[in-house]
Structures are given as C-alpha cells and as structure tokens.
Scaffold this motif. Structure first.
Motif, PDB file in Angstrom:
ATOM      1  N   HIS A 145       0.913  -1.261  -0.082  1.00  0.00           N
ATOM      2  CA  HIS A 145       0.218  -0.065   0.363  1.00  0.00           C
ATOM      3  C   HIS A 145       0.828   1.289  -0.064  1.00  0.00           C
ATOM      4  N   SER A 146       1.940   1.258   0.851  1.00  0.00           N
ATOM      5  CA  SER A 146       2.807   2.280   0.897  1.00  0.00           C
ATOM      6  C   SER A 146       3.432   2.677  -0.542  1.00  0.00           C
ATOM      7  N   ALA A 147       4.006   1.690  -1.035  1.00  0.00           N
ATOM      8  CA  ALA A 147       4.723   1.746  -2.497  1.00  0.00           C
ATOM      9  C   ALA A 147       3.691   2.290  -3.372  1.00  0.00           C
ATOM     10  N   SER A 148       2.448   1.742  -3.494  1.00  0.00           N
ATOM     11  CA  SER A 148       1.678   2.024  -4.365  1.00  0.00           C
ATOM     12  C   SER A 148       1.229   3.231  -4.346  1.00  0.00           C
ATOM     13  N   SER A 149       0.947   3.812  -3.242  1.00  0.00           N
ATOM     14  CA  SER A 149       0.441   5.147  -2.840  1.00  0.00           C
ATOM     15  C   SER A 149       1.276   6.321  -3.162  1.00  0.00           C
ATOM     16  N   CYS A 150       2.698   5.764  -2.816  1.00  0.00           N
ATOM     17  CA  CYS A 150       3.768   7.044  -3.234  1.00  0.00           C
ATOM     18  C   CYS A 150       4.382   6.660  -4.533  1.00  0.00           C
ATOM     19  N   THR A 253       7.279  13.821  -2.804  1.00  0.00           N
ATOM     20  CA  THR A 253       6.827  15.377  -2.354  1.00  0.00           C
ATOM     21  C   THR A 253       6.362  15.061  -0.987  1.00  0.00           C
ATOM     22  N   TRP A 254       6.294  16.176  -0.093  1.00  0.00           N
ATOM     23  CA  TRP A 254       5.792  16.335   1.246  1.00  0.00           C
ATOM     24  C   TRP A 254       4.434  15.614   1.319  1.00  0.00           C
ATOM     25  N   GLU A 255       3.648  15.567   0.236  1.00  0.00           N
ATOM     26  CA  GLU A 255       2.523  14.895   0.329  1.00  0.00           C
ATOM     27  C   GLU A 255       2.574  13.436   0.409  1.00  0.00           C
ATOM     28  N   ASP A 256       3.609  13.197  -0.455  1.00  0.00           N
ATOM     29  CA  ASP A 256       4.118  11.385  -0.241  1.00  0.00           C
ATOM     30  C   ASP A 256       4.510  11.098   1.036  1.00  0.00           C
ATOM     31  N   LEU A 257       5.244  11.977   1.386  1.00  0.00           N
ATOM     32  CA  LEU A 257       5.680  11.768   3.098  1.00  0.00           C
ATOM     33  C   LEU A 257       4.581  11.794   4.240  1.00  0.00           C
ATOM     34  N   PHE A 259       1.400  11.317   3.303  1.00  0.00           N
ATOM     35  CA  PHE A 259       0.660  10.035   3.145  1.00  0.00           C
ATOM     36  C   PHE A 259       1.101   8.698   3.637  1.00  0.00           C
ATOM     37  N   LEU A 260       2.474   8.605   3.595  1.00  0.00           N
ATOM     38  CA  LEU A 260       3.343   7.314   4.245  1.00  0.00           C
ATOM     39  C   LEU A 260       3.129   7.283   5.917  1.00  0.00           C
ATOM     40  N   GLU A 261       3.247   8.563   6.268  1.00  0.00           N
ATOM     41  CA  GLU A 261       3.117   8.676   7.737  1.00  0.00           C
ATOM     42  C   GLU A 261       1.665   8.293   8.269  1.00  0.00           C
ATOM     43  N   ALA A 262       0.747   8.825   7.479  1.00  0.00           N
ATOM     44  CA  ALA A 262      -0.759   8.422   7.847  1.00  0.00           C
ATOM     45  C   ALA A 262      -0.973   6.913   7.728  1.00  0.00           C
ATOM     46  N   ILE A 263      -0.201   6.142   6.786  1.00  0.00           N
ATOM     47  CA  ILE A 263      -0.611   4.640   6.544  1.00  0.00           C
ATOM     48  C   ILE A 263       0.376   4.210   7.660  1.00  0.00           C
ATOM     49  N   LEU A 264       1.364   4.532   8.265  1.00  0.00           N
ATOM     50  CA  LEU A 264       2.188   3.807   9.219  1.00  0.00           C
ATOM     51  C   LEU A 264       1.612   4.179  10.688  1.00  0.00           C
ATOM     52  N   ASP A 265       0.917   5.434  10.764  1.00  0.00           N
ATOM     53  CA  ASP A 265       0.201   5.755  12.145  1.00  0.00           C
ATOM     54  C   ASP A 265      -0.790   4.892  12.303  1.00  0.00           C
ATOM     55  N   LYS A 266      -1.403   4.276  11.309  1.00  0.00           N
ATOM     56  CA  LYS A 266      -2.531   3.080  11.536  1.00  0.00           C
ATOM     57  C   LYS A 266      -1.854   1.811  11.557  1.00  0.00           C
ATOM     58  N   GLY A 267      -0.730   1.605  10.610  1.00  0.00           N
ATOM     59  CA  GLY A 267      -0.173   0.326  10.605  1.00  0.00           C
ATOM     60  C   GLY A 267       0.891  -0.287  11.863  1.00  0.00           C
ATOM     61  N   GLN A 268       1.593   0.643  12.373  1.00  0.00           N
ATOM     62  CA  GLN A 268       2.380   0.275  13.307  1.00  0.00           C
ATOM     63  C   GLN A 268       2.058  -0.319  14.414  1.00  0.00           C
TER      64      GLN A 268
END
Length: 613
Positions: A145-150, A253-257, A259-268
């Motif tokens: 999901h992270s790689a696809s989104s970014c 982009t900062w948007e990618d970062l 987005f990745l943080e949001a995914i990991l906030d839920k995933g970690q």
C-alpha cells in the motif's frame, strides 16, 4: 481495471463536451453583448474542479490554463477594436480573478481527492488488519500500500530483533535476494544506513541521495536516487522503519511523506500487535516441542533413541536449523565422538572425531560456552573436514551438554543455505533444550552402563560355572594349569599370565604355567618373587594400575604396565597365585579383580582334588 478505464474515458468525454458547451455559450453571449457572458465565464470552474478532483493538481492546473487561453481571442479582439478600454481592463481583471479562483478550486478539489484516497486506503488496510494475518503478511500489505500510494519502485520494511538488537529486512519490493542478504549480514562493527535513520528517529525525505555528503559511505553505484523513510515506533522508541526509494516519474513530495506517515500511524500498532502475537505463538510452540521431547525422553532409557529424539526435536524447534549432530565426550580418550545426527549420512559419524578444544564443538566443550557462527569458515574455531556435506555448511550454532557442572558433550545445529541464519533467541532456546537433554542422556548412559555391568556379571557367573565344571574334570596338574589360563582368556583381556604353585615343604614358589611371555622373560619370572610372596603371606589379592609409579612392585615382564595377583586359597591355606599383566596402564578394574579372585578359588579346589587323586 477495464471498468476503471471506461469510467475515466467517460469522464474525459464529459469534460471535453462540457468545455465545448461552455465555450460556445460564452462566445455566443459575448457576441450579442449580453452582460450574462461574464457570469458564464465562471462556469469554467466546474470542469476545472472536476479535473482536479478526478486527476489531481496537475490536471486541474492544466485545465485552468486551457480555460484561460479561451479568453485570449475575446480579449485580443476587444483591444484591437477599442484599445485598452475600461471594458478590456474589466475583462483582464476578470481573467486574473478567474485564475485565482481556479487555483483555489484546484487546491480544494485536489485536497479532497487526496483525503478521500487516503481514507479509502486506510479503510482497506483496516479491513486487512482485522483479518488473522501473520507478521510477514501484514508487513507485505503495509509495504504494498505504501509503495503503491507513493509510486515507489523499491521499498523495504526493516525491524529490530528484540533479543539480539540486530536489524533485519523483513519484507521488500523491487530488491534482489543478494541485496537483502547483504543487508542482513552487514557487519555489526559498522553503522548501517538503517541504523543511521533510526538514530535520528524522525521521518525524512531525500531527493538527492547520491549527492548528499551525509550518505557518501553508503552510496554504491547510484542505486538509490530518492528516498522516503518513516520510523516505526513503540511509544517514542523506534523498533524499525519503512523505506521507499526511487519514485516513478519524478521525485518524492511532502504529500508522499504525509501519506506514508498516515499509513504507518495506523499500521504500526497492528505491526506491534502482530509481533507480540508471533512471539507468544513462538513461545507456545517452543513449550510444545519441549513437552513432547520431555514425554519422549521419559518413555525410554535407550541411549540411541534418546539422542535421536533430542537432535530431531531441536531441529523442529529452531526453524533455521536444517541439519545437526550430537557429540559426546569420551573421557578416557579425551575426544568427542558423534553419537547422533539428523540430515547427514553415516559417513560423518565414522570420520569426524574431534579432540577436546578442536573445532567449534570442541571449543564449546572445552570453554563450556554456547556459540553462534554466522560464517563457519570465517571463524578460526572451525576445523576443516574433507566431506562434501560438511563443506556446504554456512552457519552453525552449538551449546554444551552439561550435567551437575560437568560437560558431557555438545549439541550443534547447522544451516546450509545462508550465512547468519541463527540468532540469540535460537541460542537461548537451544540452551534450554540442552539442559533438559543432558540429564536424559546421562540417565540413559548410566542405565546402559548398569545394564552392561549386569550382563557382564551374568556372563562372568556363567563362565565361572563352566570353568568350575571344566577344571573339576581334569586330573593332570599340567593340563589343569594350562586350561585355567585359557579359560581366563575367555572372560578377561590381558597380555601376560603366570601361575605359581607354592611348595610348603621347600618354601618355594614354582612357575607351572605362563602365557604371553618370551623364553627370556620366563627365565626371569622366578627371580622376581618378592611381590608374589607378599600375596602368599597376606592371602589377599593385589591390583596395581601403574607398575612404573610403584617402584616396590615387581612385575614378571618389563613390558608390563599394570598387573593383578589372586591367591589360590583352599581351607585358609594358600596353594599358589595367579598373576595377570597388561601392556596398558590401568587395564584392570576392581570388578575384574573380584572375578579373578573367584576364579582362583575355583582353581584352588580343582588343584586340591588333583593332588588328592
């Protein structure tokens, strides 16, 4: 996928048709000089908003520029006809305001699109997290999901092992197996790139990795161009990280970062829960294997079965183990002998014999310490063995087998497919196995020794009965003595034998039979009678384990290293002596001395009968 393409095509046709309709409406009302045409200009904001919402910020901006260009013919004609009139200035102002409004609409639509995309992605992740996923499956979902989104071409998730503290690539995308193996086998003495990021413990975006001097020591061939890194935290403490590399079609982009943080906030949280679950599951499996092994060990005292059960249970409990052996200590020879194996052929048991301190198993026994070898042939403690199946070993783990503070052997497991296969957790578990196994092995050894002694005692008693019957049937003294020595040969291992007969009237000891002595040694036997006379006088047997260490003891041959004498006693009278010698030190035991003494009593009775006859 086809349905999405069809929907996208329909939206593009609708946008094009809408744009044409609005343009025709604007030009028609402008040509009729109606004031509504200025209102109709703002209808362009509709396709702009749709383009930004459906296709992103860039598509929305392109639509703004396209719509603005449609004003140019009207503005040009107005300036050519009337010059820079108030009406032209008004139209120019409307154009500027239109672009400002267009940019605002683009930003809002794009923001809504991103939030909706993030919400859908997080919702999908949540649904997957609710399923019973293993840790590796969960990590693979998060990375995908992270790689696809970014839009990253390469990605990896690295976690720290709580036991060893080592970082390990758990899942990856777009990386070859060799690169993963190199990362997992990185030297602990050198800081890795992952450790560098974890030490900073913050999200980072690097779009010029191969030009940034901070990363010069990790730059290898320009494989990393751009990089996103977000740590995985337990509270504020990082336990791993997610790294995405080389965005397709541009830079991160900062948007990618975000987005990745949001995914990991839920995933970690899900990752940490999966880790805990895997840990509990692993502990349960360990206890289950230990229980099964304990049950199996308590059901048998057969040493071979005990050893085989131990090695097979250890391989089952430790996933990295592919083959294994058990070395047991031969204390008399001061060497280690393979007594059980799993995965190897019989040849390894016959050919591999180690001295204590030799090879890594010998080192473990000598030092009484467990050992992990990440690369066995890079370790000086490894002994090179000319066996093809041994040459293929890449990494190993070995622990001492110890009972009551005494090391009795070593339990070793091997991996033939990768280096660094074992960790501290494996060492802990194998040590637990060894503690339980060593007790069972010693019990089996004691039982085997007791059983051997019992069987030997039965054989000795049987032999004594046969000897008694044989000797009682002989009436010739010379034949009796020769037969006595030959019968002893059946039950004892000795190099030399002498049978003395005591002449009470002359007070002499006469040699009446020998075995294993040369003619010269036989001639010297009667001159060395001090020790036999002592036995005659005391009527007690004598055992000497080391003749050279006892200068007062005389032996009937220079080659003799150990000896024993047993008196021929009948009705408290000593009729003679049986003397046995060996070219080995400590060749005889107390049990064997008792056997010879019992034999001597039988021989004395037979001798008395011969004399009477």
């Amino acid at each position: 996928m086809d349905r999405k393409r069809e929907q996208s095509l329909l939206w593009q046709i609708a946008l094009g048709a809408g744009l044409v309709f609005i343009t025709l409406l604007v030009y028609y009302t402008e040509s009729r000089q109606t004031p509504l045409y200025q209102v109709y200009l703002y209808l362009y904001l509709v396709p702009i908003a749709i383009a930004a919402y459906r296709y992103g910020f860039s598509a929305g901006l392109a639509m703004v520029l396209l719509c603005s260009s449609l004003f140019v013919p009207i503005l040009t004609r107005m300036v050519l006809w009337m010059g820079l009139s108030s009406r032209a200035i008004e139209l120019l102002a409307i154009l500027v305001i239109f672009n400002v409004f267009g940019f605002i609409v683009i930003s809002l639509a794009d923001s809504r699109r991103r939030h909706e995309k993030l919400y859908l992605s997080l919702n999908q992740l949540g649904e997957l997290f609710d399923k019973a996923l293993s840790l590796n499956e969960l990590l693979a979902v998060v990375l995908a999901h992270s790689a696809s989104s970014c839009h990253a071409r390469v990605g990896e998730i690295i976690l720290r092992d709580d036991t060893s503290g080592e970082l390990k690539v758990m899942v990856s995308q777009g990386m070859c197996d060799e690169a993963i193996a190199a990362l997992n086998q990185a030297s602990s003495s050198q800081e890795t790139l992952a450790e560098w990021f974890l030490a900073r413990n913050r999200p980072m975006m690097i779009n010029d990795f191969n030009k940034d001097p901070r990363f010069e020591r990790w730059y290898e061939g320009g494989e990393i161009e751009s990089l996103l890194v977000v740590p995985l935290r337990r509270g504020q403490e990082p336990f791993g990280l997610v790294a995405l590399m080389n965005k397709s079609g541009g830079l991160f982009t900062w948007e990618d970062l975000d987005f990745l943080e949001a995914i990991l906030d839920k995933g970690q949280i899900a990752i940490e829960n999966a880790r805990l679950y895997e840990e509990v599951k692993k502990r349960f499996q360990e206890l289950e294997v230990l229980y099964r092994m304990g049950t199996g060990l308590s059901s048998t005292l057969n040493l071979e079965r005990v050893l085989q059960l131990v090695i097979e249970s250890a391989i089952e409990a430790i996933p990295a183990a592919e083959k294994g052996v058990i070395h047991l200590l031969d204390e008399e020879e001061d060497r280690l002998v393979i007594k059980a194996q799993s995965g190897y052929g019989q040849e390894i048991m016959e050919r591999v014999v180690l001295k204590v301190g030799e090879g890594y198993a010998g080192w473990v026994v000598k030092e009484d310490k467990p050992l992990i070898l990440k690369n066995i042939y890079a370790d000086p403690r490894t002994k090179y063995v000319e066996l093809e199946e041994v040459k293929r070993i890449k990494s190993a783990i070995s622990v001492p087998l110890k009972v009551k503070g005494r090391v009795i052997g070593a339990l070793s497991l091997d991996n033939l497919t990768r280096y660094g296969a074992f960790n501290e957790e494996d060492l802990r578990l194998l040590s637990t196995f060894a503690s339980q196994a060593a007790v069972a092995i010693e019990n089996a050894q004691l039982y085997e020794q007791t059983d051997e002694k019992l069987q030997r005692r039965v054989r000795e008693l049987t032999s004594l009965g046969e000897i008694s019957r044989t000797l009682s049937s002989i009436l010739d003294p010379g034949s009796l003595f020769s037969k006595a020595i030959s019968e002893l040969k059946r039950v004892l291992d000795f190099s030399f034998a002498v049978l003395y007969l005591y002449d009470r009237a002359r007070e002499t000891l006469n040699v009446v039979a020998t075995s294993g002595l040369t003619e010269g040694e036989i001639a010297e036997v009667e001159t060395k009678a001090v020790t036999p006379w002592t036995v005659i006088e005391t009527k007690r047997p004598l055992l000497v384990g080391d003749v050279e260490a006892n200068p007062r003891i005389e032996c009937f041959a220079k080659r003799c290293k150990s000896l024993m004498y047993a008196p021929l006693v009948y009705e408290n009278r000593c009729l003679g002596i049986i003397g046995l010698g060996s070219s080995r030190e400590n060749a005889f035991s107390e049990d064997e001395l008792r056997l010879v003494t019992a034999f001597a009593s039988q021989a004395a009775i037979a001798l008395k009968h011969v004399v009477l006859f």
